[in-house]
Design a protein around this motif. Structure first.
Motif, PDB file in Angstrom:
ATOM      1  N   ALA A 107     -35.488 -65.940 -40.109  1.00  0.00           N
ATOM      2  CA  ALA A 107     -34.667 -66.453 -41.192  1.00  0.00           C
ATOM      3  C   ALA A 107     -34.086 -65.571 -42.164  1.00  0.00           C
ATOM      4  O   ALA A 107     -33.062 -65.255 -42.642  1.00  0.00           O
ATOM      5  N   ASN A 108     -35.233 -64.473 -42.330  1.00  0.00           N
ATOM      6  CA  ASN A 108     -35.207 -63.375 -43.228  1.00  0.00           C
ATOM      7  C   ASN A 108     -34.174 -62.349 -42.927  1.00  0.00           C
ATOM      8  O   ASN A 108     -33.604 -61.505 -43.568  1.00  0.00           O
ATOM      9  N   SER A 109     -33.986 -62.216 -41.613  1.00  0.00           N
ATOM     10  CA  SER A 109     -32.876 -61.335 -41.077  1.00  0.00           C
ATOM     11  C   SER A 109     -31.759 -61.267 -41.406  1.00  0.00           C
ATOM     12  O   SER A 109     -30.877 -60.576 -41.266  1.00  0.00           O
ATOM     13  N   GLU A 110     -31.239 -62.551 -41.716  1.00  0.00           N
ATOM     14  CA  GLU A 110     -30.077 -62.949 -42.017  1.00  0.00           C
ATOM     15  C   GLU A 110     -29.730 -63.090 -43.484  1.00  0.00           C
ATOM     16  O   GLU A 110     -28.426 -63.509 -43.890  1.00  0.00           O
ATOM     17  N   ARG A 111     -30.827 -62.845 -44.191  1.00  0.00           N
ATOM     18  CA  ARG A 111     -30.537 -62.884 -45.565  1.00  0.00           C
ATOM     19  C   ARG A 111     -30.683 -61.642 -46.436  1.00  0.00           C
ATOM     20  O   ARG A 111     -31.349 -60.552 -45.751  1.00  0.00           O
ATOM     21  N   PRO A 112     -30.083 -61.324 -47.542  1.00  0.00           N
ATOM     22  CA  PRO A 112     -30.275 -60.077 -48.385  1.00  0.00           C
ATOM     23  C   PRO A 112     -31.604 -60.115 -48.809  1.00  0.00           C
ATOM     24  O   PRO A 112     -32.175 -61.026 -49.002  1.00  0.00           O
ATOM     25  N   VAL A 113     -32.025 -59.013 -49.413  1.00  0.00           N
ATOM     26  CA  VAL A 113     -33.287 -58.718 -49.723  1.00  0.00           C
ATOM     27  C   VAL A 113     -33.756 -59.789 -50.850  1.00  0.00           C
ATOM     28  O   VAL A 113     -34.783 -60.353 -51.029  1.00  0.00           O
ATOM     29  N   GLN A 114     -32.874 -59.855 -51.824  1.00  0.00           N
ATOM     30  CA  GLN A 114     -33.111 -60.704 -52.912  1.00  0.00           C
ATOM     31  C   GLN A 114     -33.141 -62.440 -52.711  1.00  0.00           C
ATOM     32  O   GLN A 114     -33.525 -63.159 -53.298  1.00  0.00           O
ATOM     33  N   LYS A 115     -32.808 -62.701 -51.613  1.00  0.00           N
ATOM     34  CA  LYS A 115     -32.805 -63.865 -50.945  1.00  0.00           C
ATOM     35  C   LYS A 115     -33.925 -64.173 -49.897  1.00  0.00           C
ATOM     36  O   LYS A 115     -34.000 -65.422 -49.534  1.00  0.00           O
ATOM     37  N   ARG A 116     -34.816 -63.442 -49.718  1.00  0.00           N
ATOM     38  CA  ARG A 116     -35.487 -63.542 -48.525  1.00  0.00           C
ATOM     39  C   ARG A 116     -36.809 -64.567 -49.119  1.00  0.00           C
ATOM     40  O   ARG A 116     -36.849 -64.613 -50.161  1.00  0.00           O
ATOM     41  N   LEU A 117     -37.303 -65.178 -48.087  1.00  0.00           N
ATOM     42  CA  LEU A 117     -37.991 -66.175 -48.293  1.00  0.00           C
ATOM     43  C   LEU A 117     -39.608 -65.584 -48.098  1.00  0.00           C
ATOM     44  O   LEU A 117     -39.841 -64.651 -47.203  1.00  0.00           O
ATOM     45  N   MET A 145     -37.810 -71.618 -52.966  1.00  0.00           N
ATOM     46  CA  MET A 145     -37.821 -70.020 -53.185  1.00  0.00           C
ATOM     47  C   MET A 145     -37.247 -69.726 -54.549  1.00  0.00           C
ATOM     48  O   MET A 145     -37.539 -69.143 -55.413  1.00  0.00           O
ATOM     49  N   GLU A 146     -36.063 -70.213 -54.776  1.00  0.00           N
ATOM     50  CA  GLU A 146     -35.240 -69.905 -55.982  1.00  0.00           C
ATOM     51  C   GLU A 146     -36.014 -70.549 -57.328  1.00  0.00           C
ATOM     52  O   GLU A 146     -36.073 -69.661 -58.184  1.00  0.00           O
ATOM     53  N   VAL A 147     -36.741 -71.729 -57.254  1.00  0.00           N
ATOM     54  CA  VAL A 147     -37.494 -71.973 -58.217  1.00  0.00           C
ATOM     55  C   VAL A 147     -38.822 -71.043 -58.544  1.00  0.00           C
ATOM     56  O   VAL A 147     -38.976 -70.931 -59.477  1.00  0.00           O
ATOM     57  N   LEU A 148     -39.338 -70.789 -57.240  1.00  0.00           N
ATOM     58  CA  LEU A 148     -40.467 -69.544 -57.565  1.00  0.00           C
ATOM     59  C   LEU A 148     -39.984 -68.532 -58.320  1.00  0.00           C
ATOM     60  O   LEU A 148     -40.794 -67.908 -59.096  1.00  0.00           O
ATOM     61  N   ASN A 149     -38.921 -67.930 -57.804  1.00  0.00           N
ATOM     62  CA  ASN A 149     -38.237 -66.687 -58.586  1.00  0.00           C
ATOM     63  C   ASN A 149     -38.053 -66.931 -59.784  1.00  0.00           C
ATOM     64  O   ASN A 149     -38.253 -65.936 -60.833  1.00  0.00           O
ATOM     65  N   ASP A 150     -37.887 -68.164 -60.385  1.00  0.00           N
ATOM     66  CA  ASP A 150     -37.425 -68.661 -61.677  1.00  0.00           C
ATOM     67  C   ASP A 150     -38.749 -68.719 -62.414  1.00  0.00           C
ATOM     68  O   ASP A 150     -38.958 -68.306 -63.707  1.00  0.00           O
ATOM     69  N   VAL A 151     -39.777 -69.575 -61.865  1.00  0.00           N
ATOM     70  CA  VAL A 151     -40.846 -70.039 -62.731  1.00  0.00           C
ATOM     71  C   VAL A 151     -42.136 -69.064 -63.027  1.00  0.00           C
ATOM     72  O   VAL A 151     -42.418 -68.663 -63.949  1.00  0.00           O
ATOM     73  N   ILE A 152     -42.223 -68.143 -61.730  1.00  0.00           N
ATOM     74  CA  ILE A 152     -43.447 -67.203 -61.960  1.00  0.00           C
ATOM     75  C   ILE A 152     -43.146 -66.229 -62.948  1.00  0.00           C
ATOM     76  O   ILE A 152     -44.117 -65.919 -63.846  1.00  0.00           O
ATOM     77  N   PRO A 153     -41.929 -65.604 -62.934  1.00  0.00           N
ATOM     78  CA  PRO A 153     -41.915 -64.675 -64.429  1.00  0.00           C
ATOM     79  C   PRO A 153     -41.959 -65.121 -65.524  1.00  0.00           C
ATOM     80  O   PRO A 153     -42.575 -64.941 -66.572  1.00  0.00           O
ATOM     81  N   ARG A 154     -41.321 -66.599 -65.917  1.00  0.00           N
ATOM     82  CA  ARG A 154     -41.742 -67.336 -66.747  1.00  0.00           C
ATOM     83  C   ARG A 154     -43.300 -67.725 -67.196  1.00  0.00           C
ATOM     84  O   ARG A 154     -43.520 -67.861 -68.437  1.00  0.00           O
ATOM     85  N   ALA A 155     -43.827 -68.183 -66.197  1.00  0.00           N
ATOM     86  CA  ALA A 155     -45.075 -68.449 -66.534  1.00  0.00           C
ATOM     87  C   ALA A 155     -45.975 -67.182 -66.971  1.00  0.00           C
ATOM     88  O   ALA A 155     -46.750 -67.373 -67.655  1.00  0.00           O
ATOM     89  N   ARG A 156     -45.712 -65.944 -66.371  1.00  0.00           N
ATOM     90  CA  ARG A 156     -46.268 -64.839 -66.706  1.00  0.00           C
ATOM     91  C   ARG A 156     -46.128 -64.286 -68.036  1.00  0.00           C
ATOM     92  O   ARG A 156     -46.526 -63.562 -68.682  1.00  0.00           O
ATOM     93  N   ALA A 157     -44.982 -64.732 -68.557  1.00  0.00           N
ATOM     94  CA  ALA A 157     -44.428 -64.538 -69.717  1.00  0.00           C
ATOM     95  C   ALA A 157     -44.650 -65.711 -70.671  1.00  0.00           C
ATOM     96  O   ALA A 157     -44.559 -65.478 -72.193  1.00  0.00           O
ATOM     97  N   LEU A 158     -45.333 -66.651 -70.422  1.00  0.00           N
ATOM     98  CA  LEU A 158     -45.788 -67.882 -71.160  1.00  0.00           C
ATOM     99  C   LEU A 158     -44.683 -68.337 -71.835  1.00  0.00           C
ATOM    100  O   LEU A 158     -44.742 -68.834 -73.021  1.00  0.00           O
ATOM    101  N   LYS A 159     -43.790 -68.822 -71.139  1.00  0.00           N
ATOM    102  CA  LYS A 159     -42.412 -69.458 -71.435  1.00  0.00           C
ATOM    103  C   LYS A 159     -41.707 -70.520 -70.696  1.00  0.00           C
ATOM    104  O   LYS A 159     -40.726 -70.619 -70.092  1.00  0.00           O
ATOM    105  N   LEU A 160     -42.946 -71.393 -70.500  1.00  0.00           N
ATOM    106  CA  LEU A 160     -42.606 -72.600 -69.483  1.00  0.00           C
ATOM    107  C   LEU A 160     -42.441 -73.786 -70.360  1.00  0.00           C
ATOM    108  O   LEU A 160     -42.601 -73.957 -71.878  1.00  0.00           O
ATOM    109  N   ARG A 161     -41.649 -74.821 -69.589  1.00  0.00           N
ATOM    110  CA  ARG A 161     -41.457 -75.963 -70.535  1.00  0.00           C
ATOM    111  C   ARG A 161     -42.630 -77.040 -70.418  1.00  0.00           C
ATOM    112  O   ARG A 161     -43.209 -77.171 -69.347  1.00  0.00           O
ATOM    113  N   SER A 162     -42.613 -77.771 -71.094  1.00  0.00           N
ATOM    114  CA  SER A 162     -43.598 -79.103 -71.215  1.00  0.00           C
ATOM    115  C   SER A 162     -43.669 -79.719 -70.012  1.00  0.00           C
ATOM    116  O   SER A 162     -44.868 -80.001 -69.380  1.00  0.00           O
ATOM    117  N   SER A 163     -42.377 -80.228 -69.444  1.00  0.00           N
ATOM    118  CA  SER A 163     -42.471 -80.570 -68.179  1.00  0.00           C
ATOM    119  C   SER A 163     -43.060 -80.077 -66.848  1.00  0.00           C
ATOM    120  O   SER A 163     -43.508 -80.580 -66.106  1.00  0.00           O
TER     121      SER A 163
END
Length: 428
Positions: free
Chosen positions: A249-259, A323-341
């Motif tokens: 699957a990753n062979s067909e994706r650009p680096v930033q979209k790899r799983l 994967m998109e959610v992980l790429n969004d949430v992990i940096p915000r979690a490490r920056a302590l910028k999460l939402r209540s939900s």
């Protein structure tokens, strides 16, 4: 009238400080709008509202620390009375109870009588104090010239821009024991590397966020060990087919979209939980099954401690969407910028220690959930299948379950379903 309460962001949260209101009386609220910023042990959290209507009245003042469950505001679902108040002065905010006493050092702003007369929101003052910004040098863009959070952030950006222009390209540092690089024992070190080498000074008297987070986690885990009768199960799963599928699957994706394998594991867990719904539940005055499958994913903070944001409706998301959610949430979690939900909606949790780490991890259930799944590092091990022995990439999966809610038979069914999906990754 709908009562908007101080939310609980986990079993480790007993109270929170209402730092800033994002809405004012008369504003119409849509589901998912950010209504306030609340300071907790897990950092400054954006609090969402999940009811539609007009904000009728604010009942707690900015700066007050109140327990979980306190009524913060009233929302008019019809919006009739609220619409009349648009354009009128904000209702006087009346705290419904005395704030929890909290000792703290006097800030350098509070020691200056001129600064005390400057109009600024509590959040703006807090950021300015932490960043050593002189509020008297900032022109406010808020109501009646009040300084807002955005004004302080712009001042910080301006200061950093000036510093960036003035700083040298690099410096020479003596590196003991390093091989020759140009001159013996020296290396060109960028400013970012130097910043990491020299700890940043923190305002005196403040508790480092990592210590507060560790305390919060420790409180939740102590509660879990006291109150939850844990049982543990383990299964070895061959990851050959899943890793081959990922490689293709990753062979067909650009680096930033790899799983990453984590996205595949989360999806497989969500579908296995859908087959064994007894694990997708909370224990609050008895077992309460949950309809949505919201996977909590443990994120290790670089400074120490953990955060557990939720991936909502993981069973309905594709592996790419997870994967998109992980790429969004992990940096915000490490920056302590999460939402209540993202901190309060998890229905079951995954802890994954990653490749090259320990072979197994045995999790402690995060109350009020009733299960946690642990994935060890993927490593090559002997594995027998159909009478043949070979070397395969193996992951040890553990399940910690709440014996009040389920038993070993239920847990075994879940691990069997999880194995089935990981042996057929194309179905994910």
């Amino acid at each position: 009238m709908i009562e908007f309460l101080m939310p609980s962001l986990g079993a480790d949260m007993e109270d929170g400080t209402l730092v800033e209101w994002r809405k004012k009386p008369g504003d119409f609220l849509n589901r998912g709008d950010i209504i306030a910023d609340v300071d907790t042990q897990k950092g400054l959290i954006e609090i969402e509202v999940f009811e539609e209507g007009v904000l009728e009245k604010l009942l707690v003042e900015e700066g007050l620390k109140v327990p979980v469950g306190t009524i913060l505001a009233l929302i008019n679902p019809d919006g009739i009375a609220g619409k009349k108040s648009k354009g009128q002065p904000m209702d006087e905010k009346v705290p419904i109870q005395q704030p929890i006493e909290e000792t703290r050092p006097v800030s350098f702003e509070e020691q200056n009588s001129e600064t005390k007369r400057i109009k600024a929101s509590p959040l703006a003052k807090r950021i300015a104090e932490a960043e050593r910004i002189d509020l008297s040098s900032i022109s406010g863009t808020g109501e009646n010239g009040a300084i807002t959070k955005e004004d302080v952030e712009n001042a910080i950006a301006t200061r950093e821009g000036v510093a960036e222009m003035e700083k040298p390209k690099g410096i020479k540092m003596e590196i003991a024991g390093e091989p020759e690089k140009g001159k013996a024992g020296t290396e060109q070190v960028g400013m970012e590397q130097l910043k990491e080498a020299v700890p940043e000074k923190k305002p005196m008297g403040t508790v480092p966020p990592v210590e507060a987070i560790r305390s919060a986690v420790a409180a939740a885990m102590s509660k879990s060990n006291r109150e939850i009768p844990h049982y543990y199960l383990e299964k070895k799963i061959d990851m050959s087919k899943s890793l081959s599928w990922l490689k293709e699957a990753n062979s067909e994706r650009p680096v930033q979209k790899r799983l990453l394998p984590a996205a595949l594991l989360i999806k497989a867990v969500a579908l296995a939980v859908d087959e064994v719904p007894a694990l997708n539940a909370v224990w609050e005055n008895g077992l309460q099954l949950k309809n949505e499958i919201n996977i909590g994913f443990v994120v290790s903070l670089r400074t120490g401690g953990i955060m557990v944001p939720a991936i909502h409706q993981a069973d309905a998301k594709s592996v790419d969407e997870i994967m998109e959610v992980l790429n969004d949430v992990i940096p915000r979690a490490r920056a302590l910028k999460l939402r209540s939900s993202e901190l309060s909606d998890s229905t079951i949790t995954i802890t994954n220690i990653g490749e090259g780490s320990a072979d197994k991890v045995f999790g402690v259930i995060y109350p009020p959930q009733v299960a946690i799944i642990g994935f060890g590092g993927i490593s090559e091990e002997p594995f027998a299948e159909n009478g043949l022995l070979g070397i395969r990439p193996i992951v040890h999966v553990t399940l910690a379950g709440d014996h009040r809610a389920t038993d070993g038979l239920t847990g075994s069914r879940f691990l069997g379903a999880l194995n089935k999906y990981l042996q057929n990754p194309e179905t994910l």
